[in-house]
Design a protein around this motif. Structure first.
Motif, PDB file in Angstrom:
ATOM      1  N   SER A 110     -60.349 -11.964  -9.345  1.00 36.32           N
ATOM      2  CA  SER A 110     -59.694 -13.284 -10.663  1.00 36.32           C
ATOM      3  C   SER A 110     -59.244 -12.147 -11.981  1.00 36.32           C
ATOM      4  N   GLY A 111     -58.744 -12.734 -13.576  1.00 37.21           N
ATOM      5  CA  GLY A 111     -58.697 -11.147 -14.493  1.00 37.21           C
ATOM      6  C   GLY A 111     -59.431 -11.806 -15.179  1.00 37.21           C
ATOM      7  N   ASN A 139     -62.609 -11.883 -19.230  1.00 37.36           N
ATOM      8  CA  ASN A 139     -62.514 -12.373 -19.784  1.00 37.36           C
ATOM      9  C   ASN A 139     -62.019 -13.501 -20.191  1.00 37.36           C
ATOM     10  N   GLY A 140     -62.019 -14.644 -18.188  1.00 34.93           N
ATOM     11  CA  GLY A 140     -61.542 -15.555 -18.285  1.00 34.93           C
ATOM     12  C   GLY A 140     -59.570 -15.635 -18.062  1.00 34.93           C
ATOM     13  N   SER A 141     -59.081 -14.679 -18.361  1.00 36.47           N
ATOM     14  CA  SER A 141     -57.885 -14.465 -18.141  1.00 36.47           C
ATOM     15  C   SER A 141     -57.458 -15.127 -16.651  1.00 36.47           C
ATOM     16  N   GLN A 142     -56.207 -15.997 -16.182  1.00 37.48           N
ATOM     17  CA  GLN A 142     -56.020 -16.652 -15.340  1.00 37.48           C
ATOM     18  C   GLN A 142     -55.056 -15.308 -14.559  1.00 37.48           C
ATOM     19  N   ALA A 143     -54.876 -14.247 -14.649  1.00 39.40           N
ATOM     20  CA  ALA A 143     -53.759 -12.740 -14.256  1.00 39.40           C
ATOM     21  C   ALA A 143     -55.111 -13.001 -12.632  1.00 39.40           C
ATOM     22  N   LEU A 144     -53.874 -13.011 -12.049  1.00 37.80           N
ATOM     23  CA  LEU A 144     -54.665 -12.059 -10.257  1.00 37.80           C
ATOM     24  C   LEU A 144     -54.928 -10.075 -10.354  1.00 37.80           C
ATOM     25  N   THR A 145     -55.705 -10.528  -9.559  1.00 33.84           N
ATOM     26  CA  THR A 145     -54.650  -9.171  -9.139  1.00 33.84           C
ATOM     27  C   THR A 145     -55.064  -8.989  -7.470  1.00 33.84           C
ATOM     28  N   VAL A 205     -56.079  -3.930  -1.566  1.00 38.12           N
ATOM     29  CA  VAL A 205     -55.744  -3.721  -0.233  1.00 38.12           C
ATOM     30  C   VAL A 205     -56.817  -3.779   0.036  1.00 38.12           C
ATOM     31  N   ALA A 206     -58.001  -4.148   0.761  1.00 43.78           N
ATOM     32  CA  ALA A 206     -59.022  -4.111   0.685  1.00 43.78           C
ATOM     33  C   ALA A 206     -60.004  -3.753   2.100  1.00 43.78           C
ATOM     34  N   ALA A 207     -60.786  -2.734   2.489  1.00 43.45           N
ATOM     35  CA  ALA A 207     -61.092  -2.122   3.947  1.00 43.45           C
ATOM     36  C   ALA A 207     -61.904  -3.206   4.314  1.00 43.45           C
ATOM     37  N   ARG A 208     -62.545  -4.002   4.230  1.00 43.28           N
ATOM     38  CA  ARG A 208     -63.392  -5.707   4.084  1.00 43.28           C
ATOM     39  C   ARG A 208     -63.997  -6.472   2.834  1.00 43.28           C
ATOM     40  N   PRO A 209     -64.421  -7.251   2.900  1.00 44.62           N
ATOM     41  CA  PRO A 209     -64.794  -7.974   1.982  1.00 44.62           C
ATOM     42  C   PRO A 209     -65.957  -7.463   1.259  1.00 44.62           C
ATOM     43  N   GLU A 210     -66.009  -7.862  -0.488  1.00 40.59           N
ATOM     44  CA  GLU A 210     -67.420  -7.737  -0.837  1.00 40.59           C
ATOM     45  C   GLU A 210     -67.828  -9.007  -0.412  1.00 40.59           C
ATOM     46  N   GLN A 211     -69.248  -8.368  -0.369  1.00 38.30           N
ATOM     47  CA  GLN A 211     -70.507  -9.650  -1.043  1.00 38.30           C
ATOM     48  C   GLN A 211     -70.373 -10.690  -1.599  1.00 38.30           C
ATOM     49  N   GLY A 212     -70.083 -12.155  -1.687  1.00 38.89           N
ATOM     50  CA  GLY A 212     -69.840 -12.910  -1.663  1.00 38.89           C
ATOM     51  C   GLY A 212     -68.462 -13.754  -2.209  1.00 38.89           C
ATOM     52  N   ASP A 213     -67.278 -12.984  -0.730  1.00 34.53           N
ATOM     53  CA  ASP A 213     -65.968 -13.329  -1.167  1.00 34.53           C
ATOM     54  C   ASP A 213     -65.609 -13.498   0.020  1.00 34.53           C
ATOM     55  N   GLU A 214     -64.727 -15.097  -0.203  1.00 35.88           N
ATOM     56  CA  GLU A 214     -64.147 -15.932   0.589  1.00 35.88           C
ATOM     57  C   GLU A 214     -63.185 -15.689   1.676  1.00 35.88           C
ATOM     58  N   THR A 251     -64.292 -16.187  -8.011  1.00 32.18           N
ATOM     59  CA  THR A 251     -63.506 -17.066  -8.986  1.00 32.18           C
ATOM     60  C   THR A 251     -62.136 -16.948  -8.777  1.00 32.18           C
ATOM     61  N   ALA A 252     -62.133 -16.420  -8.564  1.00 33.89           N
ATOM     62  CA  ALA A 252     -60.223 -16.610  -7.727  1.00 33.89           C
ATOM     63  C   ALA A 252     -60.509 -17.560  -6.640  1.00 33.89           C
ATOM     64  N   ALA A 253     -61.149 -17.785  -6.203  1.00 33.09           N
ATOM     65  CA  ALA A 253     -61.493 -18.531  -4.573  1.00 33.09           C
ATOM     66  C   ALA A 253     -61.163 -19.895  -5.141  1.00 33.09           C
ATOM     67  N   THR A 254     -62.006 -20.462  -6.502  1.00 30.54           N
ATOM     68  CA  THR A 254     -62.069 -21.059  -7.162  1.00 30.54           C
ATOM     69  C   THR A 254     -60.925 -21.480  -7.732  1.00 30.54           C
ATOM     70  N   MET A 255     -59.949 -20.678  -8.203  1.00 31.18           N
ATOM     71  CA  MET A 255     -59.019 -21.236  -8.704  1.00 31.18           C
ATOM     72  C   MET A 255     -57.812 -21.189  -7.422  1.00 31.18           C
ATOM     73  N   LEU A 256     -58.098 -20.456  -6.518  1.00 31.56           N
ATOM     74  CA  LEU A 256     -56.988 -21.083  -5.183  1.00 31.56           C
ATOM     75  C   LEU A 256     -57.275 -21.768  -4.368  1.00 31.56           C
ATOM     76  N   GLU A 257     -58.275 -22.961  -4.497  1.00 33.84           N
ATOM     77  CA  GLU A 257     -58.985 -23.608  -3.645  1.00 33.84           C
ATOM     78  C   GLU A 257     -57.986 -24.575  -2.651  1.00 33.84           C
ATOM     79  N   ASP A 258     -56.600 -25.185  -3.683  1.00 34.22           N
ATOM     80  CA  ASP A 258     -55.916 -25.270  -3.414  1.00 34.22           C
ATOM     81  C   ASP A 258     -54.110 -25.586  -3.764  1.00 34.22           C
ATOM     82  N   LYS A 259     -54.380 -24.194  -3.484  1.00 31.73           N
ATOM     83  CA  LYS A 259     -52.467 -23.328  -3.137  1.00 31.73           C
ATOM     84  C   LYS A 259     -52.328 -23.092  -2.354  1.00 31.73           C
ATOM     85  N   THR A 260     -51.289 -22.724  -2.330  1.00 33.48           N
ATOM     86  CA  THR A 260     -50.479 -21.647  -1.163  1.00 33.48           C
ATOM     87  C   THR A 260     -50.257 -20.106  -1.473  1.00 33.48           C
TER      88      THR A 260
END
Length: 98
Positions: free
Chosen positions: A31-32, A34-40, A43-52, A66-75
């Motif tokens: 997630s962005g 300071n509360g930004s709705q922007a997403l980044t 490429v990641a070699a593995r998930p970080e702790q806490g990632d969904e 935070t990104a998981a919450t923002m995208l939980e009902d998205k495609t």
């Protein structure tokens, strides 16, 4: 939970298919600041702790909490243009791009 279209699966598998990368390599969405709705996306070699982790047909997406919450009902969809550039798009609900 975030849903992946077949286009997104294909693009993610292509992007992460480098034999020099670990087999669990995926796309990480954060997630962005300071509360930004922007997403980044990166490429990641593995998930970080806490990632969904969302996995479909060998394509892996790691969502920062935070990104998981923002995208939980998205495609997530993706396509490659004629110049070879990748564009990811996010739509409302899993039925939006079925």
């Amino acid at each position: 939970m975030l849903t992946l279209t077949s286009g997104a699966v294909q693009v993610i598998r292509t992007v992460t298919a480098n034999p020099e990368l670990p087999p669990e390599t995926g796309i990480r969405i954060t997630s962005g600041v300071n509360g930004s709705q922007a997403l980044t996306l990166s490429v990641a070699a593995r998930p970080e702790q806490g990632d969904e982790v969302v996995e479909a047909e060998g394509a892996r997406v790691y969502l920062e909490p935070t990104a998981a919450t923002m995208l939980e009902d998205k495609t997530l969809d993706a396509e490659v243009d004629p110049q070879g550039d990748v564009a990811f798009t996010i739509a409302e609900g899993p039925e939006a791009m079925a």
